[in-house]
Design an enzyme around this catalytic site. Sequence first.
Site: not given
Ligand code: HPA
Length: 215
Positions: A135, A138
Amino acid sequence: MEKGIVIKDDWPGYSLDLFTYPEHYHDDIECVYIPHGVVMNRVERMATYIKDDFGDNNIMVLCVLKGGYKFCSDLVEFIKILGRNSDKYLETRVEFIRLKSYMNDQSTEDLHIIGSRDLSFLRGKCVLIVEAIVDTGKTMKALLKHVETYEPKMVKVAGLLVKRLPNMAEQLTDYVGFEIPNRFVVGYALDYNEYFRDLNHICVISKTGKMKYKV
Ligand code: HPA
Ligand code: MG
């Protein structure tokens, strides 16, 4: 390899009526974003890239829990099938590491490595980090730095989903399943406060769902 199947910003997903899913999530998800069957075939394809790159080296898989458990288990199965057809039987060992950085749908600043034994067994190994979603990048950056202190022979990262953000997630991830917009997704072991891990499709959570399971 290519850098993943690109899911565009305007992709609305599939209507829920078109698929089966656990009844108790009826009001909690908005759409089926990536159907389970598509995920599975993509994971199989990723396994072929990984097998090509690792060759006859045994693979030390480091599964990032909890979100990575389904992806890891399916990926390793596909790699094993490919390994059976090669001259030398390929060994895949799986170890687990547990990280936590999310509360509700927000990334928190601090990364906690909360469950893992001493990682010194990584020394000299060909390591594959398996993570369901990269995501902000980090977490992965911190984890890579941590893993590299054990001096493995090689480290590669497989991310089923990589969010399209102005970050370094792309460079960090060697094998990308899907590049997705910056939306919060659940299912296929990805959670929202521990819910939705039992959903097979990757889905977008609804407003109702967000409210219902908020902590
Ligand atoms: N969904 C679930 N867990 C996560 C996400 C997501 O979009 N991004 C980072 N952890
Ligand atoms: Mg989570």
